[in-house]
Design an enzyme around this catalytic site. Structure first.
Site, PDB file in Angstrom:
ATOM      1  N   ASP A   1       1.134  -1.579   0.007  1.00  0.00           N
ATOM      2  CA  ASP A   1       0.026   0.084   0.227  1.00  0.00           C
ATOM      3  C   ASP A   1       0.969   0.999  -0.204  1.00  0.00           C
ATOM      4  OD1 ASP A   1      -2.638   1.231   0.358  1.00  0.00           O
ATOM      5  OD2 ASP A   1      -1.677   2.272   2.032  1.00  0.00           O
TER       6      ASP A   1
ATOM      7  N   TYR B   1       3.898   9.708   0.413  1.00  0.00           N
ATOM      8  CA  TYR B   1       5.082   8.690   0.860  1.00  0.00           C
ATOM      9  C   TYR B   1       5.874   9.120   0.844  1.00  0.00           C
ATOM     10  CZ  TYR B   1       0.185   6.227   3.231  1.00  0.00           C
ATOM     11  OH  TYR B   1      -0.508   5.854   3.442  1.00  0.00           O
TER      12      TYR B   1
ATOM     13  N   LYS C   1      -2.760   6.258  -4.406  1.00  0.00           N
ATOM     14  CA  LYS C   1      -3.382   7.360  -4.008  1.00  0.00           C
ATOM     15  C   LYS C   1      -3.476   8.651  -3.973  1.00  0.00           C
ATOM     16  CE  LYS C   1      -3.447   4.656   0.771  1.00  0.00           C
ATOM     17  NZ  LYS C   1      -2.404   4.554   0.753  1.00  0.00           N
TER      18      LYS C   1
ATOM     19  N   HIS D   1      -6.952  10.139  -1.712  1.00  0.00           N
ATOM     20  CA  HIS D   1      -6.178   9.308  -0.378  1.00  0.00           C
ATOM     21  C   HIS D   1      -7.985  10.673   0.597  1.00  0.00           C
ATOM     22  CE1 HIS D   1      -2.270   9.349   1.260  1.00  0.00           C
ATOM     23  NE2 HIS D   1      -3.145   8.569   2.626  1.00  0.00           N
TER      24      HIS D   1
END
Ligand code: A2P
Length: 326
Positions: free
Chosen positions: A50, A55, A85, A118
């Site tokens: 994931d 990130y 996302k 997100h």
């Protein structure tokens, strides 16, 4: 111990998703550590990674994936379920598509298994497609786009139709957000990735998702250990006692509890030994499931418990409070 870590469940579009995934948010992890953690996860048997644009780790995810597949030629890209996302500053339809293209390029793959919103809101962006902030460093809400996410969802639908995303879904959606989207979507969201752990069972939302064929995916299933808090799930006395009795770790109990409740769970760890441990799924009896589900009540907030993930410092506003008022 069982092999439950390698089980899969079916999404509303028929696509299978491994029930136990590996989170790659590396907020508290030094660069490079996530690469080793992903290799350890794939070696341990995880087949579900994931990630997210936010990130800033997707090149590392892609490198780990490529190196692991090269070293394990009996597996192919199709054997690994990969999620990414889109962040709220990229909620214009053309930006949604750009975000996925960027993630695919960074990960070195030509499709993702799941692509998610997100958050259910939109903020302003700069000309360089970064988040635009006000003079105090706060995100600037785009009210018009936030009040109508349908054009962005239509872009998600076209990405699924094109095959660049096998599945589309959402994250951090409340019952109200989901109700709205389900009433207008041509392709229904298959996933809602939300915070769920023994201190925040999120039961009403989980039940709503399951009743509407939207698979809950539990983020921070261990209670997000990097959050400064007076109470930590992993230090809970009831869970610690249960772990002692069962000769396992509290983290394994949190994971098994989520799997037994019927959704997908994505713990994360930068430590290869803990990555492996978390994949060893323990069995919980009905009585134990109930006991784990009861620990939230000890926090003194009824059944609600305590939400840990609320990025007020990042956004500059409390989005959960905003939704409660609106
Ligand atoms: P570490 O990376 O040092 O292992 P969540 O998935 O709820 O967000 O929690 C992630 C946090 O939990 C990370 O800080 C991670 O630290 C820690 N963690 C992951 N697995 C375990 C485990 N088996 N025991 C204790 N802490 C764990």
């Amino acid at each position: 111990m069982t092999e439950a870590g390698s089980k899969s469940v079916k999404l509303n579009n028929g696509v299978s998703i491994p029930s136990l995934g590996f989170g790659t948010f590396a907020g508290e992890i030094v660069p490079g550590e996530m690469y080793a953690a992903i290799i350890a996860a794939l070696d341990a048997g995880y087949r579900h990674l994931d990630s997210a644009w936010f990130y800033k780790i997707e090149s590392e995810v892609g490198r780990a994936l490529k190196d692991w597949l090269d070293a394990n030629p009996k597996y192919k890209r199709e054997d690994i379920f990969i999620t990414t996302k889109v962040w709220p500053h990229l909620m214009e339809p053309e930006d949604v598509k750009w975000s996925l293209e960027t993630s695919l390029r960074d990960m070195g793959i030509d499709y993702v298994d799941a692509f998610l919103f997100h958050w259910p809101f939109a903020v302003e962006k700069t000309e360089e497609r970064e988040v635009k902030k006000d003079k105090d460093g706060k995100y600037i809400l785009n009210h018009e786009r936030t009040s109508n996410l349908l054009p962005a969802w239509r872009a998600m639908e076209s990405l699924q139709t094109s095959g660049k995303a096998k599945t589309i879904g959402v994250s951090n959606f409340t019952v109200a957000h989901l109700t709205n989207l389900l009433s207008s979507a041509t392709i229904k969201p298959a996933i809602n990735q939300i915070e769920i752990h023994p201190y925040f069972p999120n039961t009403a939302l989980v039940d709503f998702c399951l009743a509407n064929d939207v698979m809950p995916v539990a983020y921070s299933p261990l209670g997000s250990q990097n959050t400064k808090t007076d109470r930590s799930v992993l230090a809970d006395p009831v869970l610690q006692e249960m772990a002692r009795e069962k000769r396992c770790e509290v983290a394994q109990i949190c994971i098994a509890w989520g799997l037994k409740r019927g959704y997908v769970v994505i713990p994360k760890s930068g430590n290869p030994a803990r990555v492996r441990k978390n994949f060893e799924v323990v069995e919980l009896s009905e009585e134990e499931i109930e006991k784990v589900g009861g620990v939230a009540k000890t926090l003194g907030n009824g059944d609600v418990g305590k939400r840990y993930v609320n990025p007020v410092g990042l956004f500059g506003f409390d989005i959960w409070a905003f939704w409660e008022k609106s």
